[in-house]
Design a protein around this motif. Structure first.
Motif, PDB file in Angstrom:
ATOM      1  N   LEU A   1      -8.561  13.105  85.609  1.00 62.29           N
ATOM      2  CA  LEU A   1      -7.349  12.457  85.121  1.00 62.29           C
ATOM      3  C   LEU A   1      -6.223  12.577  86.140  1.00 62.29           C
ATOM      4  O   LEU A   1      -5.479  11.616  86.385  1.00 62.29           O
ATOM      5  CB  LEU A   1      -6.909  13.093  83.791  1.00 62.29           C
ATOM      6  CG  LEU A   1      -7.678  12.697  82.536  1.00 62.29           C
ATOM      7  CD1 LEU A   1      -7.271  13.586  81.369  1.00 62.29           C
ATOM      8  CD2 LEU A   1      -7.429  11.231  82.199  1.00 62.29           C
ATOM      9  N   ARG A   2      -6.098  13.762  86.721  1.00 60.67           N
ATOM     10  CA  ARG A   2      -5.037  13.988  87.702  1.00 60.67           C
ATOM     11  C   ARG A   2      -5.207  13.134  88.949  1.00 60.67           C
ATOM     12  O   ARG A   2      -4.261  12.910  89.695  1.00 60.67           O
ATOM     13  CB  ARG A   2      -4.983  15.479  88.073  1.00 60.67           C
ATOM     14  CG  ARG A   2      -4.191  16.299  87.074  1.00 60.67           C
ATOM     15  CD  ARG A   2      -2.702  15.950  87.180  1.00 60.67           C
ATOM     16  NE  ARG A   2      -1.954  16.432  86.028  1.00 60.67           N
ATOM     17  CZ  ARG A   2      -1.573  15.681  85.023  1.00 60.67           C
ATOM     18  NH1 ARG A   2      -1.861  14.402  84.994  1.00 60.67           N
ATOM     19  NH2 ARG A   2      -0.883  16.180  84.033  1.00 60.67           N
ATOM     20  N   GLY A   3      -6.429  12.664  89.165  1.00 59.09           N
ATOM     21  CA  GLY A   3      -6.660  11.805  90.317  1.00 59.09           C
ATOM     22  C   GLY A   3      -6.146  10.395  90.132  1.00 59.09           C
ATOM     23  O   GLY A   3      -5.975   9.668  91.118  1.00 59.09           O
TER      24      GLY A   3
ATOM     25  N   ASP B   1      -0.285  10.814  86.513  1.00 60.49           N
ATOM     26  CA  ASP B   1       0.494  12.049  86.392  1.00 60.49           C
ATOM     27  C   ASP B   1       1.008  12.232  84.961  1.00 60.49           C
ATOM     28  O   ASP B   1       1.949  12.978  84.722  1.00 60.49           O
ATOM     29  CB  ASP B   1       1.672  12.062  87.377  1.00 60.49           C
ATOM     30  CG  ASP B   1       2.661  10.933  87.112  1.00 60.49           C
ATOM     31  OD1 ASP B   1       2.375  10.067  86.249  1.00 60.49           O
ATOM     32  OD2 ASP B   1       3.726  10.906  87.764  1.00 60.49           O
ATOM     33  N   VAL B   2       0.382  11.547  83.994  1.00 58.53           N
ATOM     34  CA  VAL B   2       0.789  11.683  82.592  1.00 58.53           C
ATOM     35  C   VAL B   2       0.698  13.152  82.179  1.00 58.53           C
ATOM     36  O   VAL B   2      -0.259  13.849  82.545  1.00 58.53           O
ATOM     37  CB  VAL B   2      -0.102  10.811  81.675  1.00 58.53           C
ATOM     38  CG1 VAL B   2      -1.555  11.232  81.749  1.00 58.53           C
ATOM     39  CG2 VAL B   2       0.383  10.866  80.235  1.00 58.53           C
ATOM     40  N   PRO B   3       1.672  13.674  81.439  1.00 57.48           N
ATOM     41  CA  PRO B   3       1.588  15.058  80.962  1.00 57.48           C
ATOM     42  C   PRO B   3       0.340  15.278  80.111  1.00 57.48           C
ATOM     43  O   PRO B   3       0.006  14.459  79.256  1.00 57.48           O
ATOM     44  CB  PRO B   3       2.862  15.213  80.127  1.00 57.48           C
ATOM     45  CG  PRO B   3       3.819  14.224  80.693  1.00 57.48           C
ATOM     46  CD  PRO B   3       2.969  13.049  81.100  1.00 57.48           C
TER      47      PRO B   3
ATOM     48  N   VAL C   1       1.771  11.124  76.732  1.00 63.02           N
ATOM     49  CA  VAL C   1       1.143  12.444  76.760  1.00 63.02           C
ATOM     50  C   VAL C   1      -0.317  12.320  76.341  1.00 63.02           C
ATOM     51  O   VAL C   1      -0.677  11.459  75.538  1.00 63.02           O
ATOM     52  CB  VAL C   1       1.897  13.440  75.842  1.00 63.02           C
ATOM     53  CG1 VAL C   1       1.837  12.994  74.396  1.00 63.02           C
ATOM     54  CG2 VAL C   1       1.376  14.857  76.006  1.00 63.02           C
ATOM     55  N   VAL C   2      -1.156  13.181  76.906  1.00 63.83           N
ATOM     56  CA  VAL C   2      -2.571  13.259  76.542  1.00 63.83           C
ATOM     57  C   VAL C   2      -2.844  14.634  75.962  1.00 63.83           C
ATOM     58  O   VAL C   2      -2.456  15.652  76.555  1.00 63.83           O
ATOM     59  CB  VAL C   2      -3.492  13.019  77.759  1.00 63.83           C
ATOM     60  CG1 VAL C   2      -4.954  13.253  77.383  1.00 63.83           C
ATOM     61  CG2 VAL C   2      -3.301  11.607  78.308  1.00 63.83           C
ATOM     62  N   VAL C   3      -3.509  14.681  74.798  1.00 64.68           N
ATOM     63  CA  VAL C   3      -3.957  15.934  74.205  1.00 64.68           C
ATOM     64  C   VAL C   3      -5.453  16.014  74.458  1.00 64.68           C
ATOM     65  O   VAL C   3      -6.227  15.222  73.924  1.00 64.68           O
ATOM     66  CB  VAL C   3      -3.649  15.988  72.694  1.00 64.68           C
ATOM     67  CG1 VAL C   3      -4.138  17.313  72.107  1.00 64.68           C
ATOM     68  CG2 VAL C   3      -2.154  15.819  72.446  1.00 64.68           C
TER      69      VAL C   3
END
Length: 239
Positions: free
Chosen positions: A67-69, A72-74, A48-50
């Protein structure tokens, strides 16, 4: 235990989060800029990434899209911005959840646990394999793909989870409390979270709340998904 990347430019906030998350048995790495965050996720695997939005080199919402590119880490967004337009923009950009500052580490831990449960359940071997069909809508939980009239839908993780849950109960009015518990893995929460995802899901299904086709909201009761009652009005779906 989870592997967590904390992206926060305030050294005092970052130190507090690192200490408290480490005390909770999580493995924590931290950076203070968006570019450092992109390098981290490119070289290390995180659960997970905060992500703080007020970064010095790049707005956090732009960092989220980047990041989404590549992963797919939450991602849980930490933001002081609490207006609906901003929340919608963040969720549409790919955030899995958000927290409004200030927040306690207990609140963050609860949101992390919910996001991780959902992510692990979505990728588990026990995921349902049968394809769900409701009218022209097809949902494949195993491949995590959805199509409308043969055209693949571009859905975020949470939009797909919500659609699949409702498609598995066609015609059944699902209470909001049940949606929070089963889709968001939360025993409590803000109805706005559900409303935002329903709004974006409706748009991708070619409908609106005023002109529903598949998604129907019963005010004060819940939400149901069912096949359209008839053909679209002349002119096709709303744009």
């Amino acid at each position: 235990m989870a592997s967590v990347l904390v992206v926060e430019d305030d050294p005092f906030v970052r130190s507090a989060l690192i200490r408290q998350l480490t005390d909770a048995s999580h493995a924590v790495r931290s950076v203070g800029t968006a570019l450092e965050a992109l390098r981290e996720v490119a070289h290390f695997r995180f659960d997970v990434v905060v992500l703080d939005l007020g970064l010095p080199d790049l707005d956090g919402s732009e960092a989220l899209k980047m990041l989404r590119g590549i992963t797919d880490v939450p991602v849980i967004v930490a933001t002081a911005r609490d207006d609906e337009t901003e929340i919608v923009r963040l969720l549409n950009a790919g955030a899995d959840d958000y927290l409004t500052k200030p927040f306690s580490v207990e609140h963050l831990s609860a949101r992390m646990a919910a996001v991780l449960r959902r992510a692990r359940a979505g990728g588990g071997e026990g995921a349902p394999s049968s394809v769900l069909r409701v009218g022209g809508l097809t949902v494949d939980p195993l491949r995590r793909q959805a199509e409308l009239d043969g055209v693949r839908l571009d859905l975020t993780r949470r939009e797909f989870d919500l659609l699949a849950f409702l498609a598995g109960r066609p015609g059944v009015v699902v209470p909001r409390r049940e949606l929070l518990a089963e889709v968001w893995q939360q025993s409590y929460g803000d109805d706005q979270t559900i409303d935002v995802h329903l709004s974006w899901l409706r748009r991708k299904l070619g409908e609106t709340a005023a002109r529903p086709r598949y998604l129907h909201t019963l005010r004060g009761v819940g939400v149901k998904l069912e096949p359209p009652a008839g053909p679209l009005p002349e002119g096709g779906p709303p744009r």
